[in-house]
Design a protein around this motif. Structure first.
Motif, PDB file in Angstrom:
ATOM      1  N   THR A  77       6.946  12.768  -0.067  1.00  0.00           N
ATOM      2  CA  THR A  77       5.620  13.068   0.468  1.00  0.00           C
ATOM      3  C   THR A  77       4.991  11.866   1.153  1.00  0.00           C
ATOM      4  N   ALA A  78       5.419  10.673   0.805  1.00  0.00           N
ATOM      5  CA  ALA A  78       4.939   9.416   1.391  1.00  0.00           C
ATOM      6  C   ALA A  78       3.438   9.451   1.619  1.00  0.00           C
ATOM      7  N   ASP A  79       3.004   9.348   2.880  1.00  0.00           N
ATOM      8  CA  ASP A  79       1.572   9.293   3.168  1.00  0.00           C
ATOM      9  C   ASP A  79       1.032  10.618   3.707  1.00  0.00           C
ATOM     10  N   GLY A  83       0.789  -1.227   0.000  1.00  0.00           N
ATOM     11  CA  GLY A  83       0.000   0.000   0.000  1.00  0.00           C
ATOM     12  C   GLY A  83       0.819   1.274   0.000  1.00  0.00           C
ATOM     13  N   THR A  84       2.144   1.165   0.068  1.00  0.00           N
ATOM     14  CA  THR A  84       2.989   2.357   0.053  1.00  0.00           C
ATOM     15  C   THR A  84       3.264   2.759  -1.391  1.00  0.00           C
ATOM     16  N   ASP A  85       3.069   4.016  -1.699  1.00  0.00           N
ATOM     17  CA  ASP A  85       3.291   4.532  -3.045  1.00  0.00           C
ATOM     18  C   ASP A  85       4.772   4.877  -3.212  1.00  0.00           C
ATOM     19  N   PRO A  86       5.510   4.120  -4.042  1.00  0.00           N
ATOM     20  CA  PRO A  86       6.937   4.398  -4.187  1.00  0.00           C
ATOM     21  C   PRO A  86       7.215   5.786  -4.766  1.00  0.00           C
ATOM     22  N   ASP A  87       6.368   6.275  -5.667  1.00  0.00           N
ATOM     23  CA  ASP A  87       6.573   7.612  -6.231  1.00  0.00           C
ATOM     24  C   ASP A  87       6.466   8.678  -5.143  1.00  0.00           C
TER      25      ASP A  87
END
Length: 143
Positions: A111-113, A101-105
């Motif tokens: 900015t992560a989460d 569920g972590t967005d690598p971009d």
């Protein structure tokens, strides 16, 4: 006592595997680059994983074909394409080690989460210019 020792050994082994995997990601990112060539074929840009321009090739013919502003635009656009390619490649390298569920971009952008409100610069209550006038000659500062 032996049971605790086995747990500690397993935790250390997990840590070492994770550390080795992270070191591999760092090595891959350190050698990663993205390149692009302009549509006219006269400009080639290469950028690092962080989007830093590391190489720029401008064919001699570019100076005869393009006006300076057009050539500058070709350099900027080509560099942006190269940066996007490097960013996509970096995301692919980082994605396998991230939690589900972590967005690598977003992580690579820093900015992560975080929500948009958390990313906005904080308002400085001391920076109000509501009571300041610059219209009167010789008058500076607050009224």
């Amino acid at each position: 006592m032996a049971d605790h020792r086995a747990q500690v050994d397993e935790l250390l082994a997990d840590y070492r595997r994770g550390r080795d995997q992270l070191a591999g990601v760092h090595r891959a990112l350190a050698t990663l680059s993205g390149s692009a060539t302009s549509p006219c074929g006269l400009v080639t840009a290469t950028v690092s994983a962080q989007g830093v321009l590391t190489a720029l090739t401008i064919d001699d013919a570019a100076y005869r074909v393009h006006r300076p502003a057009e050539l500058a635009d070709a350099v900027v656009r080509t560099t942006a394409v190269a940066a996007e390619r490097a960013s996509r490649a970096a995301s692919e390298i980082v994605a396998p080690i991230l939690p589900p569920g972590t967005d690598p971009d977003a992580l690579l952008r820093g900015t992560a989460d975080l929500t948009p409100a958390e990313l906005a610069p904080p308002a400085d209550p001391d920076e109000s210019f509501e009571d300041v006038t610059w219209l009167e000659p010789g008058h500076q500062g607050r009224q």
